[in-house]
Scaffold this motif. Structure first.
Motif, PDB file in Angstrom:
ATOM      1  N   SER A  19       0.787  -1.288  -0.209  1.00  0.00           N
ATOM      2  CA  SER A  19       0.144   0.137  -0.290  1.00  0.00           C
ATOM      3  C   SER A  19       0.874   1.343   0.100  1.00  0.00           C
ATOM      4  O   SER A  19       0.559   2.339  -0.544  1.00  0.00           O
ATOM      5  N   VAL A 141      -3.931  -0.194   7.463  1.00  0.00           N
ATOM      6  CA  VAL A 141      -4.477  -1.366   6.280  1.00  0.00           C
ATOM      7  C   VAL A 141      -4.846  -2.736   6.995  1.00  0.00           C
ATOM      8  O   VAL A 141      -4.247  -2.937   8.050  1.00  0.00           O
ATOM      9  N   THR A 143      -7.064  -6.451   6.332  1.00  0.00           N
ATOM     10  CA  THR A 143      -7.920  -7.387   5.478  1.00  0.00           C
ATOM     11  C   THR A 143      -8.947  -7.714   6.287  1.00  0.00           C
ATOM     12  O   THR A 143      -9.243  -7.554   7.569  1.00  0.00           O
ATOM     13  N   ASN A 172      -7.986  -4.017   2.637  1.00  0.00           N
ATOM     14  CA  ASN A 172      -7.130  -4.684   1.566  1.00  0.00           C
ATOM     15  C   ASN A 172      -7.738  -5.988   1.265  1.00  0.00           C
ATOM     16  O   ASN A 172      -8.245  -6.937   2.134  1.00  0.00           O
ATOM     17  N   TYR A 230      -6.038   1.873  -5.910  1.00  0.00           N
ATOM     18  CA  TYR A 230      -4.794   2.641  -5.262  1.00  0.00           C
ATOM     19  C   TYR A 230      -4.957   4.162  -5.696  1.00  0.00           C
ATOM     20  O   TYR A 230      -4.744   5.189  -5.123  1.00  0.00           O
TER      21      TYR A 230
END
Lengths: 264, 91
Positions: A19, A141, A143, A172, A230
């Protein structure tokens, strides 16, 4: 004065470095001046993910030890204007740097660049404290899985205590298919738990693996869903208002499922 | 037919909702644990000091707890008192 943003997560392997590399590159593609800083002393990886590993001469440690000027330690990314990398020392460890020293570096970099993005190491110990010492904003960030979200919550608490804000979330490795069949939490579930602002959702994209293999951040090859995600996040960081698309194929799948439920 | 549809769509909770439920519980617990015992003990002493001006109570009867209701955390402190010092009268 530029903005200093720490990219962090708590848990490892959720995509901090990917990222940082992609957002840094994306911001430079949007004509911003950017320094990406690897704060993972002893376990550096931002250089190899960005494809700049063969060009590192000096590191932040050399700057701290006054072996070289800060400007000289920055590696210019030749593929786009305005993008620099400050690498971490690989032969030192996290205790060799003090939070104030990181802050001093960030404060200097922000006078000459629009954005300073800091790639934080995993964990909540010294490495994280060094990485966030000079930051005024954070990007978390995560998941959509239980361990990453739990660790993200812990990090959010620490950032709030350190008065770092805003704290924005990047979700993500999002899989529309798994969300659609109820095997993955969607963005609303995650936000309900973490209670911070969402700045973007990055769909699972195999292009991340191939781009890392090559050392060419995904955003150089627009087109892919990850690259587009992004780029959108980078635009939002610059203040543009861009809605977050609904990746979950709720429309189709849920409609069919709801139809079955009603039938029952 | 109706049974198989129930099995497919109705009965078994989705793993994503189980994940969310478990996370909410564990994160609540995590957040409560971050207020550590030393802080609670200090707060206990400081509160007792202030309250002692107005009430008489035995220190071991005091109970302090954190709990969660909805999105907010609540500090619950029980100070059972035996006597009220009437500050006005004394003056």
């Amino acid at each position: 004065m530029g903005r200093v943003i720490v990219v962090t997560s708590g848990k490892g392997g959720v995509g901090k470095t990917t990222s940082t590399a992609n957002l840094g590159t994306a911001l430079a593609l949007l004509d911003k001046t950017v320094v990406v800083v690897d704060a993972d002393v002893g376990l550096r990886n931002l250089d190899i993910v960005m494809g700049l590993e063969s060009r590192i001469v000096y590191t932040s440690m050399d700057v701290i030890e006054k072996q070289c000027e800060l400007n000289k330690a920055l590696v210019r990314d030749r593929r786009v204007d305005g993008l620099m990398l400050l690498a971490a020392s690989q032969k030192n460890n996290k205790d060799d740097i003090q939070p104030e020293q990181m802050k001093a570096i960030c404060d200097k970099l922000r006078t000459t660049h629009d954005f300073v993005l800091i790639d934080s190491p995993a964990g909540i110990e010294r490495g994280f404290r060094n990485a966030s010492a000079g930051a005024d904003e954070a990007i978390i960030v995560t998941t959509p899985d239980v361990s990453a979200i739990r660790d993200a919550d812990r990090i959010i608490g620490l950032l709030q205590n350190a008065r770092i804000e805003p704290i924005n979330l990047v979700l993500n490795r999002f899989s529309a298919e798994l969300v659609g069949n109820g095997s993955m939490m969607d963005q609303d579930d995650v936000l309900d738990i973490l209670n911070i602002d969402l700045i973007g959702v990055v769909p699972e994209d195999s292009g991340v693996i191939t781009s890392t293999n090559r050392g060419i951040p995904l955003v150089y090859e627009d087109g892919s869903p990850g690259a587009q995600a992004y780029m959108r996040i980078a635009r939002r960081l610059t203040g543009q208002r861009i809605p977050i698309p609904d990746f979950a194929q709720k429309g189709l799948l849920n409609n069919i499922m709801n139809w079955f439920k009603k039938k029952k | 037919m109706s049974i198989s549809i129930k099995q497919l769509f109705g009965r078994k909770p989705k793993s994503s909702s189980i994940a969310k439920q478990r996370l909410k519980l564990v994160i609540t617990q995590d957040r409560l644990e971050q207020v550590d015992d030393r802080v609670m003990t200090r707060l206990h002493h400081e509160l007792a000091e202030v309250l002692a001006k107005y009430f008489e109570f035995s220190a071991n009867s005091v109970k302090m707890n954190l709990k969660q209701e909805g999105n907010s955390y609540i500090l619950v402190a029980d100070f059972p008192y035996t006597k009220f010092h009437d500050v006005n009268v004394r003056q």
